[in-house]
Design an enzyme around this catalytic site. Structure first.
Site, mmCIF file in Angstrom:
data_model
loop_
_atom_site.group_PDB
_atom_site.id
_atom_site.type_symbol
_atom_site.label_atom_id
_atom_site.label_comp_id
_atom_site.label_asym_id
_atom_site.label_seq_id
_atom_site.Cartn_x
_atom_site.Cartn_y
_atom_site.Cartn_z
ATOM 1 N N THR A 18 -11.317 60.186 55.401
ATOM 2 C CA THR A 18 -11.151 61.598 55.042
ATOM 3 C C THR A 18 -12.469 62.315 54.785
ATOM 4 O OG1 THR A 18 -10.882 61.086 52.676
ATOM 5 C CG2 THR A 18 -8.891 61.107 54.043
ATOM 6 N N TRP A 19 -13.586 61.728 55.233
ATOM 7 C CA TRP A 19 -14.870 62.409 55.098
ATOM 8 C C TRP A 19 -14.815 63.720 55.880
ATOM 9 C CZ3 TRP A 19 -20.119 60.000 57.068
ATOM 10 C CH2 TRP A 19 -21.195 60.674 56.451
ATOM 11 N N ASP A 47 -8.738 56.304 52.787
ATOM 12 C CA ASP A 47 -10.044 56.181 52.140
ATOM 13 C C ASP A 47 -10.615 57.560 51.840
ATOM 14 O OD1 ASP A 47 -12.664 54.358 51.744
ATOM 15 O OD2 ASP A 47 -13.234 56.203 52.761
ATOM 16 N N TYR A 52 -16.837 63.406 48.657
ATOM 17 C CA TYR A 52 -16.382 64.167 49.814
ATOM 18 C C TYR A 52 -15.914 65.554 49.378
ATOM 19 C CZ TYR A 52 -16.200 59.569 52.129
ATOM 20 O OH TYR A 52 -16.488 58.325 52.636
ATOM 21 N N GLN A 157 -17.872 48.218 52.480
ATOM 22 C CA GLN A 157 -17.577 49.231 53.499
ATOM 23 C C GLN A 157 -18.897 49.721 54.080
ATOM 24 O OE1 GLN A 157 -16.136 53.758 53.402
ATOM 25 N NE2 GLN A 157 -14.559 52.370 52.632
ATOM 26 N N TYR A 185 -16.660 52.324 58.359
ATOM 27 C CA TYR A 185 -16.564 53.788 58.380
ATOM 28 C C TYR A 185 -17.280 54.330 59.601
ATOM 29 C CZ TYR A 185 -21.324 54.617 56.340
ATOM 30 O OH TYR A 185 -22.677 54.697 56.100
ATOM 31 N N LEU A 188 -16.007 55.592 65.170
ATOM 32 C CA LEU A 188 -16.167 56.322 66.428
ATOM 33 C C LEU A 188 -17.491 57.084 66.472
ATOM 34 C CD1 LEU A 188 -12.526 57.720 66.724
ATOM 35 C CD2 LEU A 188 -13.460 55.621 67.720
#
Length: 271
Positions: A18-19, A47, A52, A157, A185, A188
């Site tokens: 959810t960053w 997460d 954030y 992480q 994390y 992509l």
């Protein structure tokens, strides 16, 4: 395929990051719908972090999981400057309030700061004993850092994807020796990998989207939880569709050829 945490539950290998979610009020409804769609499709690890959006991501997640908290493996993180005995307690209770819950399943130190690990971990353990958190772990710690940690860590992480393979050299073997799963994390590379035509071609050959190909590669060994962000329902469903997907050996070998891992240890990368 699922991934098991030490003395904890087994969770799906694909979760939801959810960053940057919660930053744009105009996208709020779409982002909440995306999280809910991911949960519906089986990607039940969510997460977030106090960092954030200065808590806006946690507030968004809290709204998205309202009424279905027991379906979610909920992860948040404390900033290093809040990692003191009193700071952790304030931070976790602020996170719980924003998330609208009475507990976190996993609470992470976001990266190493000036406060000794022993002080932070002692508070983590007290919070676990009190039921505020189910387990504690860390993020962005390299092998030397991990060697200094007191016992009880559930995960590390880190940034990991085909162009960020440094953790494979020295960090992942260390964690595997302790039966500790990893969390990846930006698997992509914040969507930048999806622009690579070589990956697009490989994905087409096996009937996947480029994102699905990369995610399946990241979790290929069965002890990594990938947490891609999805800001739309369609992307959330595509990501979750990777659950249980295994890549052919020749495809894995071709990705290894295109994006070789370093032969020597390299500094742990962060975004």
């Amino acid at each position: 395929m699922s991934v098991s945490f030490p003395n904890g539950p087994a969770v799906p290998e694909i979760g939801i990051g959810t960053w940057f979610l919660g930053d744009d009020p105009a996208r709020r409804d779409d982002e909440i719908a995306a999280i809910r769609a991911g949960l519906d499709a089986g990607a039940t690890v969510v997460d977030t972090a106090e960092m954030y959006g200065d808590g806006r991501s946690e507030e968004l997640v809290g709204e998205a999981i309202r009424g279905r908290r027991d379906d979610v493996f909920l992860v948040s993180k404390v900033l290093p400057h809040n990692a003191s005995k009193s700071g952790v307690r304030r931070a976790v209770h602020s996170s719980l309030r924003r998330l609208g819950t009475d507990r976190l399943d996993l609470y992470l130190l976001h990266w190493r700061g000036p406060i000794p690990f022993e002080e932070t971990v002692a508070v983590f353990q007290a919070l676990r004993d009190a039921g505020d958190i189910g387990a504690w772990g860390v993020s962005n710690l390299d092998p030397d850092d991990m060697a200094e940690l007191p016992a009880g860590c559930a995960t590390d992480q880190v940034l990991y994807n085909p162009i960020r393979r440094g953790p494979e050299v020295d960090l992942f073997p260390l964690l595997r020796a302790q039966s500790m799963p990893m969390m990846a994390y930006s698997p992509l590379e914040q969507a930048r990998l999806l622009e690579d035509p070589r990956l697009a071609g490989l994905a087409s050959d096996v009937g996947l989207t480029p994102a699905q190909l990369v995610l399946a590669w990241v979790v290929r060994d069965g002890d990594v939880v990938a947490i891609p962000k999805a800001a739309s329902v369609a992307h959330a469903r595509q990501n979750a569709a990777v659950l249980g997907t295994s890549l052919p050996d020749d495809v894995v070998a071709e990705i290894d050829r295109l994006f070789p891992a370093p032969r020597q240890p390299v500094p742990l990368e962060m975004l």
